[in-house]
Design a protein around this motif. Structure first.
Motif, short mmCIF file in Angstrom:
data_model
loop_
_atom_site.label_atom_id
_atom_site.label_comp_id
_atom_site.label_asym_id
_atom_site.label_seq_id
_atom_site.Cartn_x
_atom_site.Cartn_y
_atom_site.Cartn_z
N MET A 1 35.07 28.54 33.24
CA MET A 1 34.08 29.06 34.17
C MET A 1 34.68 30.15 35.01
SD MET A 1 32.39 27.16 37.47
CE MET A 1 33.94 27.33 38.33
N THR A 2 33.98 31.28 35.14
CA THR A 2 34.36 32.28 36.12
C THR A 2 33.43 32.13 37.30
OG1 THR A 2 32.90 33.95 35.17
CG2 THR A 2 35.17 33.87 34.38
N ASN A 3 33.92 32.50 38.45
CA ASN A 3 33.15 32.19 39.65
C ASN A 3 33.55 33.14 40.77
OD1 ASN A 3 31.89 31.06 41.82
ND2 ASN A 3 32.71 29.02 41.53
N SER A 4 32.62 33.92 41.28
CA SER A 4 32.89 34.75 42.43
C SER A 4 31.77 34.56 43.43
CB SER A 4 32.97 36.23 42.04
OG SER A 4 31.74 36.68 41.52
N THR A 5 32.08 34.74 44.69
CA THR A 5 31.10 34.49 45.73
C THR A 5 30.99 35.69 46.66
OG1 THR A 5 32.71 33.56 47.26
CG2 THR A 5 31.71 32.05 45.71
N PRO A 6 29.85 35.81 47.38
CA PRO A 6 29.68 36.92 48.29
C PRO A 6 30.40 36.75 49.62
CG PRO A 6 27.71 35.57 48.26
CD PRO A 6 28.63 35.02 47.22
N THR A 7 30.99 35.61 49.85
CA THR A 7 31.69 35.37 51.11
C THR A 7 33.06 34.80 50.82
OG1 THR A 7 30.72 33.17 51.26
CG2 THR A 7 29.53 34.94 52.35
N SER A 8 33.87 34.67 51.88
CA SER A 8 35.20 34.09 51.73
C SER A 8 35.09 32.61 51.44
CB SER A 8 36.01 34.31 53.02
OG SER A 8 36.12 35.68 53.31
N PRO A 186 23.15 23.72 29.29
CA PRO A 186 22.94 25.06 28.73
C PRO A 186 23.93 26.06 29.30
CG PRO A 186 21.33 24.62 30.43
CD PRO A 186 22.09 23.34 30.25
N ALA A 187 24.20 27.11 28.54
CA ALA A 187 25.06 28.20 29.02
C ALA A 187 24.20 29.13 29.88
CB ALA A 187 25.66 28.95 27.86
N VAL A 188 24.60 29.31 31.13
CA VAL A 188 23.82 30.13 32.06
C VAL A 188 24.76 31.00 32.87
CG1 VAL A 188 22.09 30.14 33.90
CG2 VAL A 188 22.15 28.24 32.27
N THR A 189 24.40 32.27 33.05
CA THR A 189 25.11 33.16 33.96
C THR A 189 24.17 33.45 35.12
OG1 THR A 189 26.37 34.22 32.18
CG2 THR A 189 26.19 35.41 34.26
N LEU A 190 24.61 33.08 36.32
CA LEU A 190 23.79 33.24 37.52
C LEU A 190 24.35 34.37 38.37
CD1 LEU A 190 23.61 29.44 38.20
CD2 LEU A 190 21.59 30.85 37.81
N LYS A 191 23.47 35.27 38.77
CA LYS A 191 23.89 36.40 39.59
C LYS A 191 23.01 36.48 40.84
CE LYS A 191 25.73 39.19 35.79
NZ LYS A 191 25.66 40.50 35.08
N ALA A 192 23.65 36.44 42.00
CA ALA A 192 22.92 36.60 43.25
C ALA A 192 22.67 38.08 43.49
CB ALA A 192 23.70 36.00 44.41
N SER A 193 21.47 38.41 43.88
CA SER A 193 21.11 39.83 44.03
C SER A 193 21.93 40.52 45.10
CB SER A 193 19.61 39.95 44.33
OG SER A 193 19.23 39.11 45.41
N GLY A 195 25.09 39.81 45.63
CA GLY A 195 26.49 39.70 45.24
C GLY A 195 26.89 38.26 45.02
N GLY A 196 27.74 38.06 44.05
CA GLY A 196 28.19 36.71 43.71
C GLY A 196 27.66 36.30 42.36
N ALA A 197 28.50 35.64 41.57
CA ALA A 197 28.10 35.22 40.23
C ALA A 197 28.76 33.90 39.88
CB ALA A 197 28.47 36.29 39.21
N TRP A 198 28.03 33.09 39.10
CA TRP A 198 28.53 31.79 38.66
C TRP A 198 28.18 31.62 37.19
CZ3 TRP A 198 26.25 32.98 43.17
CH2 TRP A 198 26.97 32.71 44.35
N GLU A 199 29.13 31.14 36.40
CA GLU A 199 28.88 30.93 34.97
C GLU A 199 28.97 29.46 34.63
OE1 GLU A 199 31.22 33.29 32.39
OE2 GLU A 199 30.75 35.18 33.38
N LEU A 200 27.97 28.98 33.92
CA LEU A 200 27.98 27.62 33.41
C LEU A 200 28.22 27.69 31.91
CD1 LEU A 200 24.82 26.16 35.23
CD2 LEU A 200 27.18 26.29 36.07
#
Length: 242
Positions: A1-8, A186-193, A195-200
């Motif tokens: 899983m890759t994972n980035s967030t819009p905040t610290s 399911p395989a899902v890529t989530l992107k916050a408009s 900023g920030g993304a999460w992959e399942l």
């Protein structure tokens, strides 16, 4: 899983603050509820507002057990058993409205007071959660903030995920995405408009879903957010979070 967030990444101080915000949201949400108001359905299938309120009150008392464990070194489980936990919720949801509201507020205040008394050393002591995880006591405020913030929305009195702090939403997405990544789905890529993304990682080709951070949080936690994939189809159904 890759994972980035819009905040610290969340801090201990963040979690303490979010727990207070969530507790206040719940207290405000139940203010003035009578027996009829507590009997109304919620976002959780089969649970009334009384069930949710009793669950949150019992959670405060259970976390207080872990605070006692951290303070004294005496092993004190959150609940004696899953059956005892369920029975406590049933007893609580049957209380008259005024008594249920009082229990909800009293248990929340007692938990905060007990956490306030922990020393820096005691906060570092290990405790064991109801799921059998060994964690430092510093995780307790995060556990509490998840309960009160998410269930403030579940009460269905008008609070939405959009009203919760963005930092809390991003931290919760991190938490839930990590848990879901270790389970089938399911395989899902989530992107916050914003900023920030999460992959399942999961079965099939990844489906890309974009939306506001609060909607992605609702989706990841199993709440209906009305999110759609890039092709316009509904976002893939996810299994229960907890």
């Amino acid at each position: 899983m890759t994972n980035s967030t819009p905040t610290s990444p969340r801090t201990f101080e963040d979690a303490r603050r979010w727990a207070l915000i969530g507790a206040e949201l719940i207290s405000d949400a139940v203010a003035g509820l009578d027996d009829t108001g507590y009997a109304a359905p919620t976002a959780l299938p089969g649970w009334t507002r009384a069930h949710v309120a009793a669950h949150v009150a019992a959670n405060a008392e259970a976390l207080s057990n872990l605070v006692h464990w951290a303070a004294t070194g005496e092993p004190t489980p959150m609940y004696a058993s899953p059956e005892e936990r369920a029975a406590g919720i049933e007893r609580g949801r049957a209380l008259p409205a005024a008594e249920l509201t009082a229990w909800l507020r009293r248990s929340a205040d007692a938990l905060e007071a007990r956490m306030d008394r922990l020393t820096d050393e005691q906060w570092r002591h290990d405790v064991v959660t109801a799921q059998g995880r060994t964690v430092p006591a510093t995780e307790l405020p995060w556990m509490r903030s998840r309960e009160v913030c998410v269930h403030a929305v579940d009460l269905a009195t008008g609070v939405s995920f959009a009203e919760l702090p963005a930092g809390f939403l991003a931290a919760l997405c991190d938490d839930v995405a990590a848990k879901r990544a270790a389970a089938p789905g399911p395989a899902v890529t989530l992107k916050a408009s914003a900023g920030g993304a999460w992959e399942l990682p999961g079965d099939g080709e990844p489906v890309e879903v974009t939306g506001e951070l609060h909607a992605i949080t609702a989706y990841l936690t199993g709440r209906d957010a009305g999110l759609r994939a890039a092709d316009g189809s509904p976002a893939p159904a996810l299994a229960a979070w907890l």
